[in-house]
Write an enzyme that holds these catalytic residues in place. Sequence first.
Site, PDB file in Angstrom:
ATOM      1  N   CYS A 115       1.558  -1.514   0.516  1.00 51.76           N
ATOM      2  CA  CYS A 115      -0.164   0.151   0.064  1.00 51.76           C
ATOM      3  C   CYS A 115       0.786   1.516  -0.013  1.00 51.76           C
ATOM      4  O   CYS A 115       2.051   1.301   0.685  1.00 51.76           O
ATOM      5  CB  CYS A 115      -0.765   0.111   1.222  1.00 51.76           C
ATOM      6  N   HIS A 158      -8.854  -3.955  -2.979  1.00 50.99           N
ATOM      7  CA  HIS A 158      -8.171  -2.655  -2.058  1.00 50.99           C
ATOM      8  C   HIS A 158      -8.224  -1.121  -1.591  1.00 50.99           C
ATOM      9  O   HIS A 158      -8.795  -0.785  -0.759  1.00 50.99           O
ATOM     10  CB  HIS A 158      -6.986  -3.473  -2.574  1.00 50.99           C
ATOM     11  N   GLU A 159      -8.733  -0.462  -3.302  1.00 42.32           N
ATOM     12  CA  GLU A 159      -9.264   0.531  -2.817  1.00 42.32           C
ATOM     13  C   GLU A 159     -10.637   0.864  -2.247  1.00 42.32           C
ATOM     14  O   GLU A 159     -10.703   2.319  -1.795  1.00 42.32           O
ATOM     15  CB  GLU A 159      -9.090   1.513  -4.694  1.00 42.32           C
ATOM     16  N   HIS A 162     -10.633   1.638   1.270  1.00 49.53           N
ATOM     17  CA  HIS A 162      -9.304   2.454   2.222  1.00 49.53           C
ATOM     18  C   HIS A 162     -10.969   3.284   2.211  1.00 49.53           C
ATOM     19  O   HIS A 162     -10.703   4.406   3.207  1.00 49.53           O
ATOM     20  CB  HIS A 162      -8.969   3.568   0.119  1.00 49.53           C
TER      21      HIS A 162
HETATM   22  C1  SB7 Z   1      -1.270  -4.433  -4.518  1.00 53.42           C
HETATM   23  C2  SB7 Z   1      -1.211  -3.026  -4.646  1.00 53.42           C
HETATM   24  C3  SB7 Z   1      -2.500  -2.435  -4.923  1.00 53.42           C
HETATM   25  C4  SB7 Z   1      -3.463  -3.451  -4.426  1.00 53.42           C
HETATM   26  C5  SB7 Z   1      -3.839  -4.917  -4.760  1.00 53.42           C
HETATM   27  C6  SB7 Z   1      -2.254  -5.658  -4.536  1.00 53.42           C
HETATM   28  C7  SB7 Z   1      -2.333  -1.134  -4.807  1.00 53.42           C
HETATM   29  C8  SB7 Z   1      -0.805  -0.468  -3.401  1.00 53.42           C
HETATM   30  C9  SB7 Z   1      -1.792   0.729  -3.603  1.00 53.42           C
HETATM   31  N1  SB7 Z   1      -2.309   1.492  -3.254  1.00 53.42           N
HETATM   32  O1  SB7 Z   1      -2.205   1.529  -1.765  1.00 53.42           O
HETATM   33  C10 SB7 Z   1      -3.923   2.181  -3.475  1.00 53.42           C
HETATM   34  O2  SB7 Z   1      -4.705   1.620  -1.947  1.00 53.42           O
HETATM   35 NI    NI Z   2      -3.468   0.816  -1.034  1.00 50.74          NI
END
Ligand code: SB7
Ligand code: NI
Length: 193
Positions: A115, A158-159, A162
Amino acid sequence: MLTMENVIREGHPTLRKVAEEVTFPLDEKEIELAEEMLQFLKNSQDPEIAEKYELRAGVGIAAPQVNVSKRIIAVHIPSSDPEEKPESDFSEILYNPKIVSHSVQQTCLADGEGCLSVDREVPGYVPRHKRITVEYFDKDGKKQKKRLREFPAIVTQHEIDHLNGVMFYDRIDKDNPLALPDGIEVLGGSEEE
Ligand code: SB7
Ligand code: NI
């Protein structure tokens, strides 16, 4: 232009808040911010620009990470990787994204997740839905619906996490970070299956 200096890090309270929905019509600042977020991702994936501005490569970013507690995310997963199937390409700004359905099948990345807001490696599998249907609004306020699978689905989850104050490591098994839930599929990595 957004740089790593704009990205807040773990411990900052905004990362633990539930972000507010945006309302339409958007104001100019919201449109600009989202475009800058997407541009940040493109810049971060360009080796020369990334080196010059010391950007960590990212495939997604959420507005709370730049200290704006609104439900806006950007995802940029380009087609250039020949190992990715073309249907995996995904470059989009999503306002008020919402997962409206998902597979029972789970997946996780072999190498775990990272992240931009976390300046350390946190090992462990992060279970995600393998397929999701996400509804969101585009900048014109038009409702959109996309089906995503595997990597783009993982990044989008993942987003969206957040936006709900959830960090990827909240989903790692505390007692056994490399425990695999029954039937989960591990995606990518160098390990043979
Ligand atoms: C690996 C990396 C990400 C998502 C899922 C697996 C994005 C990393 C960048 N971020 O921190 C976005 O929130
Ligand atoms: Ni992230």
